[in-house]
Enzyme design. Structure first.
Site, PDB file in Angstrom:
ATOM      1  CB  ALA A  66      -0.903  -0.004   1.226  1.00  0.00           C
ATOM      2  CE1 TYR A  67       4.459   2.900  -3.742  1.00  0.00           C
ATOM      3  CE2 TYR A  67       2.773   1.268  -4.219  1.00  0.00           C
ATOM      4  CZ  TYR A  67       4.074   1.701  -4.303  1.00  0.00           C
ATOM      5  OH  TYR A  67       5.005   0.938  -4.948  1.00  0.00           O
TER       6      TYR A  67
END
Length: 165
Positions: free
Chosen positions: A29-30
């Site tokens: 996930a960013y």
């Protein structure tokens, strides 16, 4: 600080599978993204986690800082991800003294298969296995950050249709 120097390729067949020596299920996930830097969190097999900061505009060479973090912290950070949480299984495949990492995407990008090889320098040479397809190193659409923040599934995976983010 470590320099990450890597080249990225599409994978044209499953011939590599018989040579894989390990695999890990990744959820990536960013947390923040910018044109020349990003912060991501990665859960590995649900039992360990890493926070990674990448800085640099080059598709091939970037500064990379990576830290182990508690799984619970990674789960909390994943819940506030920007865009899509990337799901993939990463296989390690040795070829003539190098290790290729083959990412077989699931979830939103199910059907996408990409190989990466890390190098010592930009001029470094390596044996190119027969299962390796077109090089996509400079094609930003294949960066995990772009995959997470854009709906590229129908463009990159033949015959797949997804709804926009």
């Amino acid at each position: 600080m470590a320099k990450e120097i890597e080249r990225k390729f599409l994978v044209r067949s499953d011939e590599w599978r018989t040579r894989a020596v390990s695999s890990a299920k990744l959820m990536q996930a960013y947390i923040t993204v910018n044109e020349d830097r990003n912060v991501r969190v990665r859960l590995i097999d649900g039992t360990s986690a890493r926070l990674t900061i990448k800085v640099g505009k080059s598709a091939m060479v970037r500064d990379e800082f990576e830290y182990e973090i508690p799984v619970r912290d990674a789960e909390d950070l994943t819940s506030s991800a920007i865009g899509i949480v990337i799901e993939k299984v990463r296989y390690r495949v040795p070829v003539a003294g190098r290790t290729f990492e083959i990412d077989v995407y699931g979830g939103f990008y199910s059907g996408l298969v990409v190989a990466e090889v890390e190098l010592e320098s930009e001029e470094d040479h390596f044996e190119r296995p027969s299962w390796l397809g077109d090089e996509v190193t400079g094609d930003r659409r294949y960066s995990n950050m772009m995959l997470a923040t854009n709906d590229l599934a129908s463009e990159l995976i033949h015959g797949v249709s997804h709804q926009a983010l």
